[in-house]
Design a protein around this motif. Structure first.
Motif: not given
Length: 405
Positions: A76-103
């Motif tokens: 989960i920590k790696a998923l959260d980190g990947e999602g937050r990093t995608l957010y910072e890179l403005q890849r918002f849709q990709d970030a949402i997909q990763i956060f859904d995996k974590a959730l």
């Protein structure tokens, strides 16, 4: 409420939950097993990725988080980190997909809930974002970050009193939470409650005397109040801490422009553009400074760059139209005003600009019609009032002359 100034370097949405905040409830058995089998190599990768993330190397951090997930796909920590990093890179849709995996692994993962909300907000889905912040608050009613984020979304939706309520709720829980003070100050400034806004910014500087965002927004408030000399020390303090702080360079340019120090303003704007060549506020400020110095051709180029960044930026388009008019490039200026009116048919300034050109082209009746249309939108527009009087006089004189002939 939108702000067109050089105001804040950080996102007003709080996306930086500590990784240990993923849940305040007991994790599922699957999650417990996940943590139990996490080996040392994954922990080392996470530490490396977190350091890269904290230092703003988001591309590097993303690669390391993904490497960790290759070894432990349900970490989960790696998923959260990947999602937050995608957010910072403005890849918002990709970030949402990763956060859904974590959730799916942990529905109470507050990092994923908050950051998914921030991602949805960036995609314009404000109400969906609020639902996620509410979910965080169900898990932890004292989450100041979720309270702040909900306030920011409500502000965007025009629900200003509710927004102030949530900022204050966050500050009741954490009286040193500077982001809530900054957001509250920004909203109070936009509402014209300048003394309260100044107090909020001062509170940030009491908590953190090196907070360059607070220095910048306090300086900007002084610029809005036309206290240009008083504003300059705040921009200079911010730039002494971070000489590459682009927002303060742009803000300093605005203050220098207000003082009539146009050449110095241009120097400050140029320094800002060396850091961010696409800052439309700086490009417009540069254009205005060049206009005042009768460097209209250069001003047009600056406005043109601004409109290329944001083709719907009517402020930049208005200034470009004026500069073209001053160059007597009337056909191009008229086209600019038509473009503005397609974006916003109720833009009185565009109607006045169009009318001014028609007047110069001695098309007094059409000029008069546009002045009158502008006054229907804003009856107090002094340029339209004066233009209408001139156009009426000219139209009457032309009419009498035609009869006489």
């Amino acid at each position: 409420m939108e702000n067109e100034e050089h105001s804040r370097s950080d996102d007003r949405i709080e996306n930086h939950f500590d990784i240990h905040e993923s849940s305040i409830q007991e994790p599922t058995a699957q999650v417990e097993n996940n943590f139990e089998r996490m080996d040392v190599s994954v922990n080392l990768l996470l530490k490396q990725a977190n350091n890269l993330y904290d230092n703003g190397n988001f591309t590097g951090a993303l690669a390391i988080y993904q490497k960790a997930l290759q070894q432990d796909p349900i970490n989960i920590k790696a998923l959260d980190g990947e999602g937050r990093t995608l957010y910072e890179l403005q890849r918002f849709q990709d970030a949402i997909q990763i956060f859904d995996k974590a959730l799916k692994l942990n529905p109470n993962d507050m990092v994923a809930l908050n950051a998914k909300g921030a991602s949805l907000s960036s995609l314009g889905k404000k109400l969906d974002a609020i639902q996620l912040y509410d979910r965080v608050l169900e898990i932890n009613p004292n989450s100041v970050k979720a309270l702040n984020n909900k306030g920011t979304e409500l502000e965007y939706l025009g629900r200003y009193q509710q927004a102030l309520f949530f900022y204050d709720e966050a500050l009741k829980i954490d009286s040193k939470y500077t982001m809530a003070y900054l957001n509250k100050g920004d909203l109070l400034k936009e509402l014209g409650r300048h003394d309260e806004a100044m107090a909020a910014y001062d509170k940030v500087l009491q908590i953190d005397p090196t907070n360059i965002d607070a220095m910048n927004v306090k300086g900007l408030l002084l610029v809005n109040l036309k206290q240009y000399n008083a504003s300059l020390p705040y921009f200079d303090k911010a730039l002494a801490i971070d000489p590459q702080y682009e927002l303060a360079l742009g803000s300093k340019g605005d203050a220098l422009f207000g003082l009539g120090r146009f050449q110095e303003a241009i120097q400050s704007y140029n320094a800002a553009l060396q850091i961010d060549a696409n800052d439309t506020n700086v490009l417009v400020g540069m254009g205005k400074s060049l206009d005042v110095l009768n460097r209209h051709q250069e001003a047009v180029q600056s406005y043109q760059k601004a409109t290329l960044v944001d083709r719907n930026d009517t402020s930049s388009l208005l200034d470009k139209g004026l500069a073209l008019s001053q160059l007597t490039r009337y056909a191009e200026a008229l086209q600019i005003y038509e473009d503005i009116l397609r974006i916003n048919p109720s833009k009185a300034e565009a109607l006045v600009g169009k009318a001014n050109i028609l007047y110069k082209l001695e098309n007094y009746r059409e000029a008069l019609r546009n002045y009158e249309e502008a006054l229907l939108i804003n009856s107090n527009n002094t340029d339209a009032i004066q233009g209408k009087q001139l156009a009426e006089n000219r139209a009457h004189t032309t009419f009498v002359s035609n009869i006489s002939n």
